[in-house]
Design a protein around this motif. Sequence first.
Motif, PDB file in Angstrom:
ATOM      1  N   LYS A  28      18.712 122.793 -47.805  1.00 43.91           N
ATOM      2  CA  LYS A  28      19.239 122.411 -49.120  1.00 43.91           C
ATOM      3  C   LYS A  28      18.105 122.098 -50.104  1.00 43.91           C
ATOM      4  N   SER A  29      17.152 121.293 -49.677  1.00 42.07           N
ATOM      5  CA  SER A  29      16.058 120.903 -50.588  1.00 42.07           C
ATOM      6  C   SER A  29      15.283 122.137 -51.057  1.00 42.07           C
ATOM      7  N   ARG A  33      14.945 124.056 -54.891  1.00 42.32           N
ATOM      8  CA  ARG A  33      13.632 124.318 -55.486  1.00 42.32           C
ATOM      9  C   ARG A  33      13.400 125.817 -55.701  1.00 42.32           C
ATOM     10  N   THR A 104      19.694 115.489 -55.950  1.00 41.62           N
ATOM     11  CA  THR A 104      18.481 116.308 -56.097  1.00 41.62           C
ATOM     12  C   THR A 104      18.542 117.081 -57.414  1.00 41.62           C
ATOM     13  N   ARG A 107      18.081 114.560 -60.460  1.00 39.72           N
ATOM     14  CA  ARG A 107      16.757 113.954 -60.611  1.00 39.72           C
ATOM     15  C   ARG A 107      15.692 115.014 -60.910  1.00 39.72           C
ATOM     16  N   ARG A 135      15.102 105.445 -61.233  1.00 40.67           N
ATOM     17  CA  ARG A 135      13.922 105.711 -60.397  1.00 40.67           C
ATOM     18  C   ARG A 135      13.237 107.022 -60.799  1.00 40.67           C
ATOM     19  N   ALA A 175       9.875 105.340 -51.523  1.00 38.99           N
ATOM     20  CA  ALA A 175       9.462 106.616 -50.934  1.00 38.99           C
ATOM     21  C   ALA A 175      10.553 107.630 -51.230  1.00 38.99           C
ATOM     22  N   SER A 176      10.376 108.403 -52.303  1.00 42.31           N
ATOM     23  CA  SER A 176      11.420 109.352 -52.699  1.00 42.31           C
ATOM     24  C   SER A 176      10.819 110.675 -53.154  1.00 42.31           C
ATOM     25  N   ALA A 177      11.177 111.738 -52.414  1.00 43.16           N
ATOM     26  CA  ALA A 177      10.708 113.072 -52.792  1.00 43.16           C
ATOM     27  C   ALA A 177      11.350 113.515 -54.097  1.00 43.16           C
ATOM     28  N   GLN A 178      12.531 113.004 -54.372  1.00 39.94           N
ATOM     29  CA  GLN A 178      13.198 113.401 -55.626  1.00 39.94           C
ATOM     30  C   GLN A 178      12.431 112.856 -56.821  1.00 39.94           C
ATOM     31  N   ARG A 203       9.162 114.371 -48.162  1.00 39.28           N
ATOM     32  CA  ARG A 203       9.205 115.836 -48.033  1.00 39.28           C
ATOM     33  C   ARG A 203       8.370 116.481 -49.135  1.00 39.28           C
ATOM     34  N   ILE A 323      15.515 110.683 -43.151  1.00 36.15           N
ATOM     35  CA  ILE A 323      16.456 109.884 -43.955  1.00 36.15           C
ATOM     36  C   ILE A 323      17.893 110.426 -43.884  1.00 36.15           C
ATOM     37  N   ASP A 324      18.052 111.745 -44.028  1.00 37.93           N
ATOM     38  CA  ASP A 324      19.409 112.298 -44.062  1.00 37.93           C
ATOM     39  C   ASP A 324      20.015 112.425 -42.663  1.00 37.93           C
ATOM     40  N   LYS A 351      22.573 106.486 -51.080  1.00 43.81           N
ATOM     41  CA  LYS A 351      22.825 107.930 -50.942  1.00 43.81           C
ATOM     42  C   LYS A 351      24.207 108.240 -51.528  1.00 43.81           C
TER      43      LYS A 351
HETATM   44  C1  S3P Z   1      15.727 115.222 -51.210  1.00 50.02           C
HETATM   45  C2  S3P Z   1      15.109 114.033 -50.988  1.00 50.02           C
HETATM   46  C3  S3P Z   1      15.764 112.904 -50.293  1.00 50.02           C
HETATM   47  C4  S3P Z   1      16.973 113.352 -49.495  1.00 50.02           C
HETATM   48  C5  S3P Z   1      17.855 114.276 -50.279  1.00 50.02           C
HETATM   49  C6  S3P Z   1      17.093 115.516 -50.714  1.00 50.02           C
HETATM   50  C7  S3P Z   1      15.004 116.286 -51.953  1.00 50.02           C
HETATM   51  O1  S3P Z   1      16.203 111.965 -51.252  1.00 50.02           O
HETATM   52  O2  S3P Z   1      17.721 112.237 -49.069  1.00 50.02           O
HETATM   53  O3  S3P Z   1      18.961 114.678 -49.504  1.00 50.02           O
HETATM   54  O4  S3P Z   1      15.435 117.464 -51.918  1.00 50.02           O
HETATM   55  O5  S3P Z   1      13.974 115.972 -52.564  1.00 50.02           O
HETATM   56  P1  S3P Z   1      15.213 110.820 -51.836  1.00 50.02           P
HETATM   57  O6  S3P Z   1      14.074 111.500 -52.438  1.00 50.02           O
HETATM   58  O7  S3P Z   1      16.020 110.088 -52.871  1.00 50.02           O
HETATM   59  O8  S3P Z   1      14.896 109.961 -50.667  1.00 50.02           O
END
Ligand code: S3P
Length: 448
Positions: A28-29, A33, A104, A107, A135, A175-178, A203, A323-324, A351
């Motif tokens: 999905k991520s 992208r 995702t 953000r 955030r 700690a958030s990749a988003q 991630r 996390i997921d 979430k």
């Molecule tokens: C994601 C980052 C994670 C994850 C989400 C997808 C992404 O969220 O839980 O399902 O694609 O960057 P956070 O960055 O809010 O932790």
Amino acid sequence: MKSAGPMRSVVISRQKPLKLTTALPGDKSISHRSIMMGALAKGQSRVKNFLTSEDCQNTAKIFEAMGVKIRREARSKNRLIIDGVGLKGLRKPKTTLYCGNSGTTMRLMSGILAAQPFTTRLAGDPSLSGRPMNRAAAPLILMGADIKGKGAKITAPLTICGRQLKGTTYRLPVASAQVKSAALLAGLFAEGPTTVIEEIPTRDHTERFFKYTGLDLTQSGHKITLHPGREPRPFKIEVPGDISSAAFLIAIGLLVPGSRISLKRVLWNPVRIGIIRALNRMGAGIKPSCLHQQGPEITADFEVSPRALRATTVQPSEVPSLIDELPILMVIATQAQGKSWFHGVEELRVKETDRVASMVDQLKLMGARIGVKGNSVWVDGPTPLRASKTPLQSYGDHRTAMSFIVAGMIADGQTRIKDTACIATSFPNFFELLVKAGAKYSQQQTAG
Ligand code: S3P
């Protein structure tokens, strides 16, 4: 007793051995992208194994609304051809951009839209409209963005008035990749470099994609810096199978006696396979084979079958890498010998739903010994699960819905899970694969 496709309630009981060999829908991520990078590159990009889930389709529709042509190949809907318009080619959309359930999308899009020469509005479903967007907005506002939403949490709908942004240095408070990705995407359009500092690695698909498409991104220790001035190059990729979706099939392979689940070309990115590391500590014995560099990412094949499992402790530094997968890991922990601890899981509360509350409260209804202590969840096992007297609630959250379906596969009696149509947000062929594996369940279209 069986049927594939979305539905409202599922009724499921103990399963005979389930056998499945399959590849999985795209991660999905990375699918999100791939649309974003394909749109921002100038020229034609091709994506195979795109995840045709509701979340990713919403990202695609948003770019289509801004003038990007995205074609689905006639033979298979998960092959896309994106006619990218370049960094300066997006057009003002005529309507509000709808992100559905997808954090995702909202953000990461905020980062791109903050730098456009027009104003946009972003909306989401009721769950997304309650989630904090401050955030992601925080680093963007530091860069000069104009983003408005409701209250201190800047919840959706958002109004984003595009501005010329300036690069900044931002230390992630969560700690958030988003959040990291929103800042880096905005950095593509900014004057001067944008640096994100993350204490705990999250991630890194955005960084990998940036480098793969020829952007100038450097990394040193915890610092990630994007030097603007280049445009992403068009690309061809095949999206690896989603490890987060794989986690439910892995759980079935480990927990349903006599099962054998063999998964092909699954994402094997070190910052995404925390679930595999945790399960291997528990005794799962998962060994990757056929490791393969697939575009910017790595994939692997592996097989799972039942093992005697022991408890494990997940530390806060590991949480972003799984996390997921925490909800399904909690289900697995109910069957492991000893007390498992999941520390530093507060992010699970923000979430699609509060996954700490829903997993703990509802696994208790199935007889699990599970509780919360501060920001930690503990699970004591092994505990035989039993169907709860009242139906389990997904509260519209795909990952809790799938977790309860797996729990129902090893519980005494008939487990009813309400509101399972949400599974289509991330794993549209989940039920199809269950049927292929030999699973038996029934469904009801009513509110249940
Ligand atoms: C994601 C980052 C994670 C994850 C989400 C997808 C992404 O969220 O839980 O399902 O694609 O960057 P956070 O960055 O809010 O932790």
